[in-house]
Scaffold this active site. Sequence first.
Site, PDB file in Angstrom:
ATOM      1  N   ASP A  28      -3.018  -4.794 -47.568  1.00 17.29           N
ATOM      2  CA  ASP A  28      -2.701  -5.546 -46.354  1.00 17.29           C
ATOM      3  C   ASP A  28      -3.228  -6.972 -46.447  1.00 17.29           C
ATOM      4  O   ASP A  28      -4.293  -7.228 -47.014  1.00 17.29           O
ATOM      5  CB  ASP A  28      -3.344  -4.835 -45.150  1.00 17.29           C
ATOM      6  CG  ASP A  28      -3.050  -5.537 -43.843  1.00 17.29           C
ATOM      7  OD1 ASP A  28      -1.880  -5.523 -43.421  1.00 17.29           O
ATOM      8  OD2 ASP A  28      -3.984  -6.114 -43.258  1.00 17.29           O
ATOM      9  N   GLU A  63       1.483  -6.901 -49.370  1.00 17.32           N
ATOM     10  CA  GLU A  63       2.055  -7.552 -48.191  1.00 17.32           C
ATOM     11  C   GLU A  63       1.743  -9.042 -48.336  1.00 17.32           C
ATOM     12  O   GLU A  63       0.668  -9.503 -47.958  1.00 17.32           O
ATOM     13  CB  GLU A  63       1.445  -7.005 -46.904  1.00 17.32           C
ATOM     14  CG  GLU A  63       2.134  -7.547 -45.665  1.00 17.32           C
ATOM     15  CD  GLU A  63       1.221  -7.709 -44.462  1.00 17.32           C
ATOM     16  OE1 GLU A  63       1.740  -7.945 -43.359  1.00 17.32           O
ATOM     17  OE2 GLU A  63      -0.009  -7.624 -44.619  1.00 17.32           O
TER      18      GLU A  63
END
Length: 628
Positions: free
Chosen positions: A304, A357
Amino acid sequence: MTQSFLTDYDVFLFKQGRHYRLYNCLGCKMVEDGAHFAIWAPNAQEVSVLCNLNGWTYGTNQLSPRWDGSGIWEGFVPGLGLGDIYKYGIKTQTGEWIQKSDPMASKYEEPPKSASVVWPLDYRWEDEAWMSSRGEVLPLDGPWSIYEVHLGSWVRRDGGFLSYREIGPLLADYVLEAGFTAVELMPVMEHPFYGSWGYQVLGYFAPTSRYGTPQDFMAMVDHLHSKGIAVILDWVPSHFPSDGHGLANFDGTCLYEHQDSRKGYHPQWTSAIFNYGRHEVRSFLISSALLWLDKYHIDGIRVDGVASMLYLDYGRSHGQWIPNRYGGRENLEAVALLREFNSEVNRSYPDVVTFAEESTEWPRVTGPVHLGGLGFSMKWDMGWMHDSLSYMSRDSIHRSWHHGEITFGMWYAFSERFILPLSHDEVVYGKRSLLMKMAGDHWRKRANLRLLLAMMYLRPGKKLLFMGGEFGQENEWNHEKELDWYLMDRPEHRGIFKLVSDLNRLYREESALHRDFDPQCFQWIDCSDVAQSVFVMMRPLGDRPIVAVINGTPEPRYDYRIGVPQGGKWRELCNTDGDCYGGSGMGNMGEIEAQEIGCHGRHWSLSLTLPPLSVLALAPERLFNEEV
């Protein structure tokens, strides 16, 4: 005191930033007559274990600093056993006593309580067949179709959470019916605030106790594997919350984070940023990732907030950040950590995939480390997501002016190994659900959603869909309640689900559709029909070519001619306007004969009826192995 679990070599690797399995030697380890503790707190004056046996009294069960200057404190507490809770009492350089949870704990109390729990990670796995073959069953260029799930709000019972063991069979059966090949779990690492969805992690080595024990979590993974479903976890090395019992100011100093707020504070998320240049912190983070592969048999890790790690000025104005040693904005220490992480995952588990991401144009995110890349297996294509949702939210009368929102992504589609995400981030905070983003009345919204989903499955890139999108959830996602499952009783929503199931089947079975990373796997047959908002593309590689025709308007197109690579009959593999999906039922009666009429630079062509707001997927019949 019992024998230490730490060797001199462990300490050497830890101080070099090259110890990738710290969970084997730090933290709490159960032994026959008690528990052994080891904790890194180099700036503490004293460290003791606080627990019920000593009345949570400072100084009763003291730990001793190692002689080697590592900053590690060790000790043994007799009588502590399975399920006992504890914290560390740390006396700072100013003489203040603070209480901290164990950063290496394998289990914590259920929040809002915050003590660590004495707990082993023993489990008898039954997924040998999956683990020995997962790289062949689902290789990097295989049919990765991912169902993103938030465990606390996927399904509930009487408003409360289900346990990992209860969720496992339900989730596996549903994912199989829907046809996905993998699930991605939003962070399950222990987090104090449920409303953070798991992205404010403090227990990097423990699944959250909200849904059960570590063994319960293992049982869920085991069951998913038994059904042939891969499991991906979100991992959050980009920042951590500043809760008093956690990592922030752990020994009274900025141990895990930077002291200077220009490097150690995340302005957008009001959280702390890891000091990636500190050797011990790198060992801590990479050990966290490897734990989930070693102990929990995870098949993929999605990292993330990679963009926030890569840039020193991320979310900051001029003067609020410190350039690197070359005067640039790149966070060189974070780059080194990500490369080290991917290199070690690939070395230890070459059949495990990693996802980034990453929302910028950072070069070679999926390039090999030895050639200057970051080493990820795949990268989220945020540009495709943004452009596609923008296009689909427009009334069809305006789409001809924004034709490029569909075609532009193919200019860079093979610059990385991309995954196409329709994730949780797009259905919260007033953004509306996928269905309600679509233009038009309710019928057109459903038709547009079917069109969007089919476009995703038929263009290059692996697939990710957040829960609820597969049946047309109407309300925004709310982590405090389960999905609106009652919609599945309505034919129009069940039709959307059936379409996703059929698209997943096609994606699995048609090799042309999941050969996503070869630049030769895609051709535009025609992307220039701006006036009618029609796109025609072909996936030529694989067992047979697949041609897709997209009609971005509610106007049916009759006798619409497209060039195809061969003659004979062509079958409709999918028609998103089919009755079974909730459409109007227009189409080409399931098949059409190619004519020897040149079109789009090809010798053969088809004259098609294009249903309103639809996608047709076609393939030549003579390659079907079935009775006609």
